[in-house]
Enzyme design. Sequence first.
Site, short mmCIF file in Angstrom:
data_model
loop_
_atom_site.label_atom_id
_atom_site.label_comp_id
_atom_site.label_asym_id
_atom_site.label_seq_id
_atom_site.Cartn_x
_atom_site.Cartn_y
_atom_site.Cartn_z
N HIS A 186 -1.92 -1.18 7.20
CA HIS A 186 -1.56 -1.47 5.81
C HIS A 186 -0.43 -0.56 5.34
O HIS A 186 0.23 -0.84 4.34
CB HIS A 186 -2.78 -1.29 4.91
CG HIS A 186 -3.42 0.05 4.98
ND1 HIS A 186 -4.40 0.36 5.91
CD2 HIS A 186 -3.23 1.18 4.26
CE1 HIS A 186 -4.78 1.61 5.74
NE2 HIS A 186 -4.08 2.14 4.75
N GLU A 224 -18.01 -3.66 24.27
CA GLU A 224 -17.28 -4.92 24.39
C GLU A 224 -16.05 -4.99 23.48
O GLU A 224 -14.99 -5.47 23.90
CB GLU A 224 -18.20 -6.11 24.08
CG GLU A 224 -19.28 -6.36 25.11
CD GLU A 224 -20.56 -5.61 24.82
OE1 GLU A 224 -21.56 -5.85 25.52
OE2 GLU A 224 -20.56 -4.78 23.88
N HIS A 251 -3.93 3.48 -3.43
CA HIS A 251 -4.11 2.97 -2.07
C HIS A 251 -3.39 1.64 -1.87
O HIS A 251 -2.55 1.52 -0.96
CB HIS A 251 -5.59 2.78 -1.74
CG HIS A 251 -5.82 2.00 -0.48
ND1 HIS A 251 -5.72 2.56 0.76
CD2 HIS A 251 -6.12 0.68 -0.28
CE1 HIS A 251 -5.94 1.63 1.68
NE2 HIS A 251 -6.19 0.48 1.07
N HIS A 285 0.84 -1.19 0.00
CA HIS A 285 0.00 0.00 0.00
C HIS A 285 0.88 1.25 0.00
O HIS A 285 1.31 1.72 1.06
CB HIS A 285 -0.90 0.00 1.23
CG HIS A 285 -1.81 -1.19 1.31
ND1 HIS A 285 -1.36 -2.45 1.68
CD2 HIS A 285 -3.14 -1.32 1.05
CE1 HIS A 285 -2.39 -3.29 1.67
NE2 HIS A 285 -3.47 -2.64 1.27
N GLY A 324 -3.62 -3.95 11.58
CA GLY A 324 -4.04 -4.39 10.26
C GLY A 324 -5.54 -4.27 10.18
O GLY A 324 -6.07 -3.49 9.38
N HIS A 365 -29.18 -14.71 24.36
CA HIS A 365 -28.20 -14.60 25.44
C HIS A 365 -27.60 -15.96 25.84
O HIS A 365 -26.82 -16.02 26.79
CB HIS A 365 -28.85 -13.96 26.67
CG HIS A 365 -29.00 -12.48 26.55
ND1 HIS A 365 -29.65 -11.87 25.50
CD2 HIS A 365 -28.55 -11.46 27.34
CE1 HIS A 365 -29.62 -10.56 25.65
NE2 HIS A 365 -28.96 -10.29 26.76
#
Length: 671
Positions: free
Chosen positions: A70, A416, A264, A31, A118, A478
């Site tokens: 990258h 989380e 890119h 990249h 990454g 759950h």
Amino acid sequence: MSKLPGIVNQTTVNTLRFLSVEAIQKAKSGHPGLPMGAAPMSLALWGAMKHNPKNPNWPDRDRFVLSAGHGSALLYSLLHVFNYGVTIEDLKDFRQSNSATPGHPEYGHTAGVEVTTGPLGQGVANAVGMAWAENYLAARFNKPDAAIVDHYTYALCGDGCLQEGVAAEAISLAGTLKLSKLILLYDSNDITIEGGTDISFTEDVRARFAASGWHVQYIEDGNDMAAIAAAIQKAKAVTDMPSLLEIKTVIGFGAPKQGTAAVHGSPLGDEGIQKAKQALGWPYEESFCVPQEVKESAKEWQKTAQASEDAWQKLANQYKQAYPACWQAWEDWHANKLPSNFCDLEATFGELFGPEAALATRASSERVLQSLSKNVPQLIGGSADLAPSTLSIMKDRDSYSPAQPTGSNLHFGIREHAMTAIANGMAAHGGLRPYVAGFFVFSDYMKPAMRLSALMGLPVVYIMTHDSIGVGEDGPTHQPIEQLAALRSIPGFWVYRPCDTRETAAAWVKALSRNDGPTALVLSRQNLPLLPGTGEGAYKGAYVLVDAINPTTGQPDILLMASGSEVELIANAQTALKEQGIHARVISVPCMEIYDAQDESYKESVMPKAVRARLAVEAASTFGWHKYTGLDGAVMGIDGFGASAPAGELFKAFGFTVQHVVDKAVKIVAT
């Protein structure tokens, strides 16, 4: 420019650019866009950062995280120019087998790489964890006359990172926590793989950060290193909030297709590199050229780097003399020193094992945690707004807040994914042993960062409660089914599902004694009895809990194996089978990964090959158990989803009864 360090100059910037694009070209993969656009900001930062290439593990160094992983070719070029040991040959081996310069930065693989990045956005959250660790350690160890913890965490991200949910979660929390030693450099180039960001990302990023409690600056020209350096200094002067520097750049600056998605993720080509050299006035024909003036300026800069560490070492020596107990604690924390009798369950946790009513293993874990809180001071952690349910609070410690930075109970909010990536950053920072807690089913939200815990070998502890259909009335959303198999499939990830308090204590001991990877403690909501014979056998991952030998064959007639709540079930089934003249061995399997690593003689002593009649029982997906049961055995599990009903009714409905286990075992033995 005259106020910048000598190494921060246009020749060095172009050196970084062309080392990067030539490494990518030789690899025919990589990249180039980020390295060419972000080289000036990276150089302005690295010239000002407190770090010493001669000691990449200096505890008080500034941390740099390339969240946009990258762009690794730029990081490796920086590591070469700043003499971290990455050679020209290493750059030429970019993305090749056994290279020091893999496609994305890998923690523990290349000196100077602070975390594995990454997957976009992870590095932003890792940096939050590092900054949080710095703030906490500073509050715990610094003295008015000796600040031995005084460093910054920097991260470089792009438009892609800021579109990821994990980054948004972490950014929100960092602002709430007022982590003022966190500085984020945003490579704002308006391009992603599919084209311009106007097709999917038009929000006011600066306004979002400001609303999240960040100090915000905008640098209009990403090539203006003096402006970038000044902005960094201004950010460091802010002491009550983290800082964002939005730096406007041109992706692939200098290349024929600069400013487009075409630069890119594809090499520029030999012709493209030549045209870029002409556009940027690069006079050197040879590839991988580092001009002598760059080498000389790097040597001169190294004197400043060494002086910074020497000053810290002098301060640390003074600290050691003035505060010997604190210095010993500092060293113990960084070495993860544990109590001398830590592995002796009875000596360390025996008071928790008295005769009493059955206890959910989440409650067993809470009891163990309170003991650990008193004896493992480097322990720090919390949950994603579930501490009252996961029972993951250390009751004798304060909660962390900007006003109480010595608190080691952490509150992550309902985040989380970021919680897990932040814990990775804390573990990578060093000096702390982080744990995080949540409902086991929500490991799905945590999984990308849990995988990176294992990939980096970071010893994060995961308290995962509500482990099965025993969740009951909350229903299938759950109730974890396939999550055990998912975590067990991660290389290097230990998954403990203990059956009672003794096995829970053993799981904690193994988790905290481990320095090379993560461990999940998968814990029940429902009460489980303290079973005779459990304990240190769990250290080996699986062990014989109750045995019965057929006197004719000298072997058990059948092996019954289970984890967690189902161990009690197979123990009761063994008694019933005995009444029918069937000799069953009960094997508790709290951690497959550790058992699988045992030597063949031990595994034969637990699961002898001659006994082909086998039954595994677990209230979860059957996936993974067949390696133990073989072609002649069977697995009792759940290969659908759960249901909403009281837990006791669910276990009966799904066949987790003594009679069903007995019937299955009788059929297997008879076959």
